[in-house]
Write a protein that holds these residues in place. Sequence first.
Motif, mmCIF file in Angstrom:
data_model
loop_
_atom_site.group_PDB
_atom_site.id
_atom_site.type_symbol
_atom_site.label_atom_id
_atom_site.label_comp_id
_atom_site.label_asym_id
_atom_site.label_seq_id
_atom_site.Cartn_x
_atom_site.Cartn_y
_atom_site.Cartn_z
ATOM 1 N N PHE A 1 0.732 -1.074 -0.084
ATOM 2 C CA PHE A 1 0.002 0.024 0.032
ATOM 3 C C PHE A 1 0.741 1.293 -0.049
ATOM 4 N N GLY A 2 1.879 1.004 0.927
ATOM 5 C CA GLY A 2 2.773 2.372 0.819
ATOM 6 C C GLY A 2 3.483 2.672 -0.314
ATOM 7 N N LEU B 1 1.254 4.128 -2.911
ATOM 8 C CA LEU B 1 0.948 5.418 -2.362
ATOM 9 C C LEU B 1 2.090 6.284 -2.953
ATOM 10 N N ILE C 1 2.877 6.926 6.754
ATOM 11 C CA ILE C 1 2.235 6.012 6.207
ATOM 12 C C ILE C 1 2.070 4.637 7.057
ATOM 13 N N ASN D 1 0.698 1.071 7.013
ATOM 14 C CA ASN D 1 0.441 -0.038 6.253
ATOM 15 C C ASN D 1 -0.339 -1.035 6.833
ATOM 16 N N ALA E 1 -1.706 8.554 6.387
ATOM 17 C CA ALA E 1 -2.384 7.652 5.343
ATOM 18 C C ALA E 1 -2.567 6.326 6.080
ATOM 19 N N ILE F 1 -4.635 2.159 5.127
ATOM 20 C CA ILE F 1 -5.522 1.420 4.225
ATOM 21 C C ILE F 1 -7.093 1.628 4.572
ATOM 22 N N GLY G 1 -3.349 2.009 -3.693
ATOM 23 C CA GLY G 1 -2.684 2.969 -2.966
ATOM 24 C C GLY G 1 -2.315 4.278 -4.213
ATOM 25 N N TYR G 2 -1.995 3.577 -5.086
ATOM 26 C CA TYR G 2 -1.212 4.380 -6.568
ATOM 27 C C TYR G 2 -2.353 5.142 -6.934
ATOM 28 N N TYR H 1 -4.421 12.386 -2.471
ATOM 29 C CA TYR H 1 -4.868 11.552 -1.311
ATOM 30 C C TYR H 1 -5.275 12.378 -0.306
#
Length: 399
Positions: free
Chosen positions: A98-99, A102, A300, A302, A353, A355, A379-380, A387
């Motif tokens: 996820f990170g 992101l 972040i 995760n 941030a 999930i 995430g992207y 975001y």
Amino acid sequence: MGIVKTNRNILIIIFVLSALLMSGCATSHKRTPLPEAYGDIAQIPYIPNARFWGDTLPTGLQEKFSEIKEQIREKEPEAKYQPIDYLAISGGGANGVFGAGLLVGWTAAGNRPDFRIVTGISTGALIAPFAFLGPKYDAKLKKLYTTTSTKDILEKRSLLSILTADSAADTTPLREMLRNEIDVKVLEDIVAEHDKGRRLFIGTTNLDAKRPVIWNIGIIAKSGVPNALELVRDILVASASIPGAFTPIYIEVEADGHRYDEIHVDGGTSSQVFLYPASLDMRWVRRQIGLKGKSRIYVIRNSRIEPDWKTVKPKIVPILGSTISTLIRTQGIGDLYRIYLGAQRDGMDYNVAFIPSDFEEKPKEEFDPEYMGKLFDLGYQMAKDGYPWEKAPPGYEPP
């Protein structure tokens, strides 16, 4: 911490602990452990400032900040009035994808900062070097997290070999993967950024001392010692090595003219995410370095923040598994509050941030490429679209 979530692997961990209790001091590694009396003076041979305790202020802060001030003056004088951005990347096992997504999506959005300090712990330690080095390493970061499966990370030991081993799984595959991804060019690039006054810190846990350790990767990379590259890889593997499940890392140190070893494991054993010691006043730090721009912290996490409701069977394995998951979740939230309170005290803009709760995919194995691909894409896309960073920890409404 990259905790193994399947019942089968939790059972293996329980078996390891039981086996060690029954077999006394059986171990696969002959140690020369560092005596407690040398805990505060032991150093990495030929790299005296390679690391410091994560729960107290390091010595010589004035000299360290003077060095950073001079580096910025020589290499990036324009940085004096620019925003000062910090990035802290948490543990989370396969959820570290996820990170990674992101960060790559943040690049695509066109407003990803050049971070003054980057910290990483557990799976965040594997992301941190690429996050530190910036968008030119996005392709490598994406490859690392979207083409990896369980067999690329670990090899499970047989029940018989566990009896005399120091872990339930062998992380040789992870070492080999890092041998390809963390190379001399990466080390040279880290040195170049370090010389601009930027810093990359990785967290591990010294299991003998039961204390967090923070490693200054730039100093190690710049040291010029023959084993600098291998030491950096060792630190990254150690930070992601779940005690009992993954192979711990034994790091050689020197004290009073003698060589000893320390045992280092998952940084998530100490905390899920970190930025700087709570006793450090960053307003004072900014004055010492001469930076006048606005400070912004990005964290972040995760992991999901919301609890995952699941009926627990009245048996030891599911009870233990649910307990560990609960401990990790609440520890992670506590770390977010700790960083937030420091940011409020030090006049820093806080952003976190995690999930989203509506992501309901489930992995089929510890490191499931299909699951990781979907989480990377999530995430992207979220970062690319802008975001929605939270401005406070979960459950807290700032006044």
